[in-house]
Design an enzyme around this catalytic site. Structure first.
Site, PDB file in Angstrom:
ATOM      1  N   LYS A   5       8.607   2.480  -1.347  1.00 44.32           N
ATOM      2  CA  LYS A   5       7.421   1.747  -2.195  1.00 44.32           C
ATOM      3  C   LYS A   5       8.307   0.591  -3.909  1.00 44.32           C
ATOM      4  CE  LYS A   5       5.418   6.244  -2.656  1.00 44.32           C
ATOM      5  NZ  LYS A   5       3.621   5.630  -1.551  1.00 44.32           N
TER       6      LYS A   5
ATOM      7  N   ARG B 130       1.828  13.649   6.426  1.00 45.61           N
ATOM      8  CA  ARG B 130       1.515  13.745   8.248  1.00 45.61           C
ATOM      9  C   ARG B 130       2.676  14.478   8.837  1.00 45.61           C
ATOM     10  NH1 ARG B 130      -1.485   8.356   9.041  1.00 45.61           N
ATOM     11  NH2 ARG B 130      -1.286   7.794   6.462  1.00 45.61           N
TER      12      ARG B 130
HETATM   13  N1  BES Z   1       1.764   9.890  -1.078  1.00 49.31           N
HETATM   14  C1  BES Z   1       1.365   8.710  -1.017  1.00 49.31           C
HETATM   15  C2  BES Z   1       0.053   8.442  -1.544  1.00 49.31           C
HETATM   16  C3  BES Z   1       0.000   8.010  -2.283  1.00 49.31           C
HETATM   17  C4  BES Z   1      -0.385   6.708  -3.052  1.00 49.31           C
HETATM   18  C5  BES Z   1      -0.318   9.533  -3.030  1.00 49.31           C
HETATM   19  C6  BES Z   1      -1.097   7.181  -4.096  1.00 49.31           C
HETATM   20  C7  BES Z   1      -0.970   9.469  -4.217  1.00 49.31           C
HETATM   21  C8  BES Z   1      -1.060   8.164  -4.688  1.00 49.31           C
HETATM   22  C9  BES Z   1       1.511   9.018   0.798  1.00 49.31           C
HETATM   23  O1  BES Z   1       2.726   9.385   1.911  1.00 49.31           O
HETATM   24  C10 BES Z   1       1.677   7.765   0.763  1.00 49.31           C
HETATM   25  O2  BES Z   1       2.181   6.174   0.705  1.00 49.31           O
HETATM   26  N2  BES Z   1       0.396   5.984   1.682  1.00 49.31           N
HETATM   27  C11 BES Z   1       0.309   5.741   2.882  1.00 49.31           C
HETATM   28  C12 BES Z   1       0.191   5.700   3.634  1.00 49.31           C
HETATM   29  C13 BES Z   1      -0.088   4.501   4.759  1.00 49.31           C
HETATM   30  C14 BES Z   1       1.586   3.691   5.092  1.00 49.31           C
HETATM   31  C15 BES Z   1      -0.420   4.175   5.851  1.00 49.31           C
HETATM   32  C16 BES Z   1      -0.245   4.959   1.594  1.00 49.31           C
HETATM   33  O3  BES Z   1      -0.894   5.569   0.923  1.00 49.31           O
HETATM   34  O4  BES Z   1      -0.157   3.492   1.161  1.00 49.31           O
HETATM   35 MN    MN Z   2       4.729   8.174   1.060  1.00 51.79          MN
END
Ligand code: BES
Ligand code: MN
Ligand code: ZN
Length: 503
Positions: free
Chosen positions: A277, A352
């Site tokens: 990230k 997931r």
């Molecule tokens: N933990 C994150 C989701 C998240 C984003 C929680 C913002 C709280 C605030 C999750 O693991 C994630 O990174 N999801 C990705 C999925 C994508 C790569 C398909 C996302 O939502 O960008």
């Molecule tokens: Mn994630």
């Protein structure tokens, strides 16, 4: 309960605030101030002794979140608290908000009186409960790691009710104290820095607290997870120097009326892994990525006190998600418990993967659950769609969705149902494995839920995506800055009201 721990797992002296909330039939003679809730329309409560025009003259219209001090010649000062537009019918949520508004406006005071006489529409028990929740939750602050606390407990919070309602109001207060404590526990767990609360330490904590909470706790370490074939949890953990933990909680009341399984995403810290990230505000919030597991633990921590009659099994899927030389790579294929293979196309879609193992294990229990609910800070798409006040709810069963929705209405942890549209299932196809761990560009919350749906067999299932609602950037009514604890009260109410859906 001490849930704050230092990096070496020595409990830090608990700063948990001890609140005293009581129902009384008369305002106390020594009260310095009495709070009165005033709607934005209709009659002004008699105790105020003024009409709307007089209140408007000092700028008080009863708007939600507003307060005004009203000194009186012959009694304690009145604190008017706006209820907002009740559209003729006051709701519990408005009353909870009003109590939070009062407690924030009088943030230095531990002794406060809330006049609940003359409040119609809401029954005495609910008044006791929601006023208590609003007051206690608004007093929360994560102070464990500060040199000095920044908030004071409610040492004498009284709710004035008609004499005949005192007992019912007190029963509601007692329930409100329990539910607020559950939510504050979830907040403490999530607010605790990731170094202070690794998966291993969370497991130790659950083991230490289980007996006093009426929960059986089993913790599975890396070797045991390998034995179980939990390739999702192990694959996400691969880049970390910390071990993963699966924490299984069992609540088993006598003559259980049903069996509910709760599965929580417990990413202690989500860096994204190799799909790292960016270092922005969202990344900074990723210690909250264990809130699904935290809310399962916190809700289950109060089931016995609330007298829940259903059996509940909790599965907390815990690890952090880190990049390193040993981390899962893009293109790697993981084998989930039960044999489904998943191509990892983005290591940041890790939630997931850990949930899949937990869902499969839940379906395999000898005492097969009537319903499975999972809860996870799963997709940024849920936040994009519904913002920070409403969580996404998806389900393969309307009755499960309705019961979750009813619990969310009662606790004011808002949810909105999104479609589990199977036409998007094809986006989860992989050239090399049974599934891909990401879908396409759009409907990210739905494709994540469709992925999870692959692992619940034919069991009625509900899914709460709390990515948007996990944190508050600033104090806001009963939400305090930091982790909101979202899901803890909702799951507790859901479990208490749970009825197995018709087959
Ligand atoms: N933990 C994150 C989701 C998240 C984003 C929680 C913002 C709280 C605030 C999750 O693991 C994630 O990174 N999801 C990705 C999925 C994508 C790569 C398909 C996302 O939502 O960008
Ligand atoms: Mn994630
Ligand atoms: Zn995550």
């Amino acid at each position: 309960m001490t849930v704050v721990i230092d990096p070496d797992f020595n409990p830090v002296p608990s700063r948990a605030l001890s609140h005293d909330v009581r129902a009384v039939a008369e305002p106390s003679a020594s009260a310095q101030a009495i709070a009165v809730a005033v709607p934005a329309e209709g009659d002004v409560p008699a105790i105020v002794g003024l009409d709307r025009a007089a209140l408007a003259a000092v700028g008080f219209t009863g708007k939600a979140g507003s307060t005004t001090l009203l000194p009186r010649q012959d009694g304690p000062v009145l604190v008017l608290v706006g209820l907002g537009d009740t559209k003729g019918t006051l709701t519990g949520a408005q009353l909870r908000d009003a109590a939070a508004t009062l407690v924030r406006a009088a943030s230095e005071l531990g002794t406060l009186e809330f006049d609940a006489r003359g409040l119609s529409d809401v029954d005495a028990r609910t008044i006791g409960q929601v006023v208590t929740e609003g007051a206690v939750l608004a007093r929360y602050r994560y102070d464990a790691l500060r040199s000095a606390p920044t908030t004071v407990p409610l040492t004498g919070f009284t709710i004035v009710t008609p004499a005949e309602d005192v007992a019912e109001t007190q029963a509601g207060i007692d329930r409100g104290l329990i539910l607020a404590r559950a939510m504050d526990t979830a907040r403490d767990l999530a607010n605790t820095p990731p170094r202070h609360l690794s998966a291993e330490k969370l497991g130790d904590l659950a083991v230490a607290l289980g007996p006093e909470l009426g929960l059986e706790v089993e913790v599975f370490d890396r070797a045991q997870l390998i034995e179980l074939g939990c390739g999702g949890l192990l694959g996400v953990n691969a880049g970390s120097v910390e071990e993963p933990r699966m924490i299984k909680l069992s609540y088993r009341p006598e003559n259980a009326t049903g069996h509910l399984a709760l599965v929580g995403k417990g990413i202690m810290y989500d860096s994204g892994g190799i799909s790292l990230k960016p270092s922005n505000a969202m990344h900074q919030a990723m210690k909250f990525d264990m809130m699904g597991a935290g809310s399962v633990f916190s809700a289950m921590s109060v089931l016995r006190e609330l007298g829940a009659t259903t059996a509940v099994t909790g599965w907390m899927m815990c690890t952090d998600n880190m990049p390193s030389g040993s981390a899962t790579k893009l293109g790697d294929v993981l084998t989930i418990r039960g044999g489904t293979t998943v191509e990892v196309k983005n290591t940041d879609a890790e939630g997931r993967l850990v949930l899949a193992d937990g869902l499969v294990l839940a379906t395999e229990e000898a005492n097969r659950p009537d319903v499975i609910v999972d809860i996870a800070t799963l997709t940024g798409a849920a936040m994009a769609a519904l913002g920070t006040r409403t969580a996404a709810l998806l389900a393969n069963n309307d009755e499960v969705a309705e019961q979750l929705q009813a619990a969310a209405d009662a606790t004011d942890e808002n949810t909105w149902r999104l479609p589990l549209d199977h036409r998007y299932r094809e986006q989860l196809k992989s050239n090399v494995a049974d599934l891909s761990n990401i879908g396409g560009e759009y409907a990210g919350t739905t494709t994540a839920a469709l992925f999870l749906n692959e692992f619940v067999d034919d069991i009625p299932w509900g899914h709460l995506d709390i990515a948007g609602t996990m944190k508050a950037d600033a104090d806001d009514l009963w939400r305090s800055a930091g982790s909101t604890g979202f899901g803890a009260r909702l799951l507790a109410e859901f479990a208490v009201g749970f009825r197995a859906p018709a087959k």
